[in-house]
Structure formats: structure tokens, C-alpha cells
Design an enzyme around this catalytic site. Structure first.
Site, PDB file in Angstrom:
ATOM      1  N   HIS A  23       0.836  -1.211   0.000  1.00  0.00           N
ATOM      2  CA  HIS A  23       0.000   0.000   0.000  1.00  0.00           C
ATOM      3  C   HIS A  23       0.871   1.262   0.000  1.00  0.00           C
ATOM      4  O   HIS A  23       0.600   2.213  -0.720  1.00  0.00           O
ATOM      5  CB  HIS A  23      -0.900   0.042   1.253  1.00  0.00           C
ATOM      6  CG  HIS A  23      -1.933  -1.041   1.339  1.00  0.00           C
ATOM      7  ND1 HIS A  23      -2.062  -1.861   2.434  1.00  0.00           N
ATOM      8  CD2 HIS A  23      -2.893  -1.435   0.476  1.00  0.00           C
ATOM      9  CE1 HIS A  23      -3.059  -2.707   2.244  1.00  0.00           C
ATOM     10  NE2 HIS A  23      -3.586  -2.479   1.060  1.00  0.00           N
ATOM     11  N   LYS A  47     -17.445  -7.352   5.633  1.00  0.00           N
ATOM     12  CA  LYS A  47     -16.140  -7.970   5.892  1.00  0.00           C
ATOM     13  C   LYS A  47     -15.848  -8.002   7.385  1.00  0.00           C
ATOM     14  O   LYS A  47     -16.231  -7.081   8.109  1.00  0.00           O
ATOM     15  CB  LYS A  47     -15.031  -7.150   5.224  1.00  0.00           C
ATOM     16  CG  LYS A  47     -14.835  -7.449   3.763  1.00  0.00           C
ATOM     17  CD  LYS A  47     -13.543  -6.803   3.292  1.00  0.00           C
ATOM     18  CE  LYS A  47     -13.259  -7.121   1.845  1.00  0.00           C
ATOM     19  NZ  LYS A  47     -12.044  -6.450   1.372  1.00  0.00           N
ATOM     20  N   ARG A 102      -2.072  -6.276  -8.587  1.00  0.00           N
ATOM     21  CA  ARG A 102      -0.926  -7.110  -8.245  1.00  0.00           C
ATOM     22  C   ARG A 102      -0.733  -8.212  -9.266  1.00  0.00           C
ATOM     23  O   ARG A 102       0.354  -8.524  -9.686  1.00  0.00           O
ATOM     24  CB  ARG A 102      -1.124  -7.749  -6.864  1.00  0.00           C
ATOM     25  CG  ARG A 102      -0.916  -6.789  -5.750  1.00  0.00           C
ATOM     26  CD  ARG A 102      -1.517  -7.281  -4.471  1.00  0.00           C
ATOM     27  NE  ARG A 102      -2.963  -7.217  -4.527  1.00  0.00           N
ATOM     28  CZ  ARG A 102      -3.750  -7.381  -3.498  1.00  0.00           C
ATOM     29  NH1 ARG A 102      -3.238  -7.669  -2.331  1.00  0.00           N
ATOM     30  NH2 ARG A 102      -5.044  -7.274  -3.624  1.00  0.00           N
ATOM     31  N   SER A 140      -2.912  -7.988   2.830  1.00  0.00           N
ATOM     32  CA  SER A 140      -3.160  -7.878   4.271  1.00  0.00           C
ATOM     33  C   SER A 140      -3.626  -9.217   4.829  1.00  0.00           C
ATOM     34  O   SER A 140      -3.271  -9.591   5.951  1.00  0.00           O
ATOM     35  CB  SER A 140      -4.229  -6.803   4.538  1.00  0.00           C
ATOM     36  OG  SER A 140      -3.825  -5.562   4.032  1.00  0.00           O
TER      37      SER A 140
END
Ligand code: ADP
Length: 177
Positions: A23, A47, A102, A140
Site C-alpha cells: 500500500h 467484511k 498485483r 493484508s
């Protein structure tokens, strides 16, 4: 013809649960493209988060000095938000919503979201940035898995976050046991 330079505002949304070197790499790259960057920490009831939104925001703020840019504190703002990102982007006059890519696996979901946001806020572009290759595998979620089992995460997150992860998992263990 020269006119007044437009203040380019980027908005970088995410859960940041917690912030990683990936990040931070993206924030650094975004600062080359935007005058002002709003890092928007999402409250997403769907979430399960390890850290409260305010803790996620504070960790980001504490990590910003690592970027070693004189004006980083002035140019980066960190907000907690719930509701529609497209609405926040328009309200704040953002030029673009920034996301990281990514791997190809990120693409499909991001493509859907970007087109939905464009329908909601046609004036806001989608900008995708790739991190330094050494961070492409960082997430994460994986970092939390490693930290939860006592693994070393010092290569993945700044020291402040290493410490917060250790504390948070110690609290969870104590409350369970
Ligand atoms: P979300 O749950 O919204 O995907 P994340 O906090 O996981 O939130 O990620 C926020 C944004 O940062 C996403 O666009 C994600 O692709 C990007 N991102 C996360 N980790 C990395 C990384 N290692 N390198 C580049 N971008 C990343």
C-alpha cells in the site's frame, strides 16, 4: 497558453486491514501523479476486520513519514468512509480513483468496480498502478495469517504495524482464553 494549474486529487480506497509496504509503495507512486491524495479507509459491514477503522487510519498516518517526502503530511489525507465511494469522489472533486493491480487475478473484480463507478461518477477516472515487483505477492490477509501464527512479518509491514499486529493477536488470545 498557460492557465492556473488544476489541483489533481486522487482517491485511494481500501480496507487497509492493516496497511502494508505494498500500500505504501502505491501511495508513493500516486504522489507522482496527484497533488493531493485522499486515502479512504472503508467501513465494510460485509467484511470481518481485525482492526477498527480508526485504528487502520491511525496506522496509515503513523506510516506516512516512512515515505521520506517533505510534504507528505500536507499532501496525503486519510479519511474513514462508509457508503458510496463514487459519491465521496465527486464530493471531494477527485480526478481519479486509484487501485492497485498485483496480478491478473485482481483484474476482473477491479474492472467491474471501475465500470460501475464510472456509471455512477462519469467525471472520475479509474487509475491502476502496479507496485514494485517485490510487493506483488503481499496482501493484508496473508500477512494476518502469518502474524496470527507467530510468524515474522517484518519484511511485509512497517515496524509500527508489526507491533500492532502482535498486540492485537495477544488481545484476541487473552479474550478467548
Ligand atoms: P480492498 O479490500 O478494497 O481490496 P485492500 O486494503 O486489500 O482493500 O487494498 C486496497 C487497494 O490496494 C486495492 O486496490 C489493492 O489491489 C491494493 N493493494 C493491496 N496490496 C497491494 C500490494 N501489495 N501491491 C499493490 N497494490 C496493493
Amino acid at each position: 497558453m498557460t492557465g492556473p494549474t488544476k489541483n489533481r486529487i486522487g482517491i485511494y480506497p481500501g480496507t487497509f486491514d492493516p496497511i502494508t509496504y505494498g500500500h505504501l509503495d502505491l501511495i508513493n507512486r500516486a504522489l507522482a501523479l496527484f497533488d493531493h491524495l485522499i486515502v479512504a479507509v472503508a467501513i465494510n459491514p460485509a467484511k470481518v476486520h481485525l482492526f477498527k477503522p480508526e485504528d487502520r487510519r491511525d496506522m496509515i498516518l503513523e506510516c506516512l513519514p516512512l515515505l521520506e517526502m517533505d510534504d507528505v503530511q500536507r499532501r496525503v489525507e486519510v479519511v474513514v468512509f462508509s457508503g458510496l465511494l463514487a459519491q465521496l469522489a465527486v464530493q471531494r472533486g477527485a480526478t481519479a480513483i486509484l487501485r492497485g493491480l498485483r496480478a491478473v487475478s485482481d483484474f476482473e473484480f477491479e474492472f467491474q468496480i471501475a465500470l460501475t463507478n464510472r456509471a455512477l461518477a462519469p467525471s472520475v477516472e479509474a487509475v491502476f498502478l502496479m507496485p514494485n515487483a517485490k510487493y506483488t505477492y503481499l496482501s493484508s490477509t496473508i500477512i494476518k495469517n502469518v502474524a496470527q501464527h507467530g510468524g515474522d512479518v517484518t519484511k511485509f509491514v512497517p515496524p509500527i504495524v508489526v507491533e500492532r499486529l502482535a498486540r492485537r493477536y495477544a488481545e484476541t488470545r487473552n479474550s478467548q482464553g
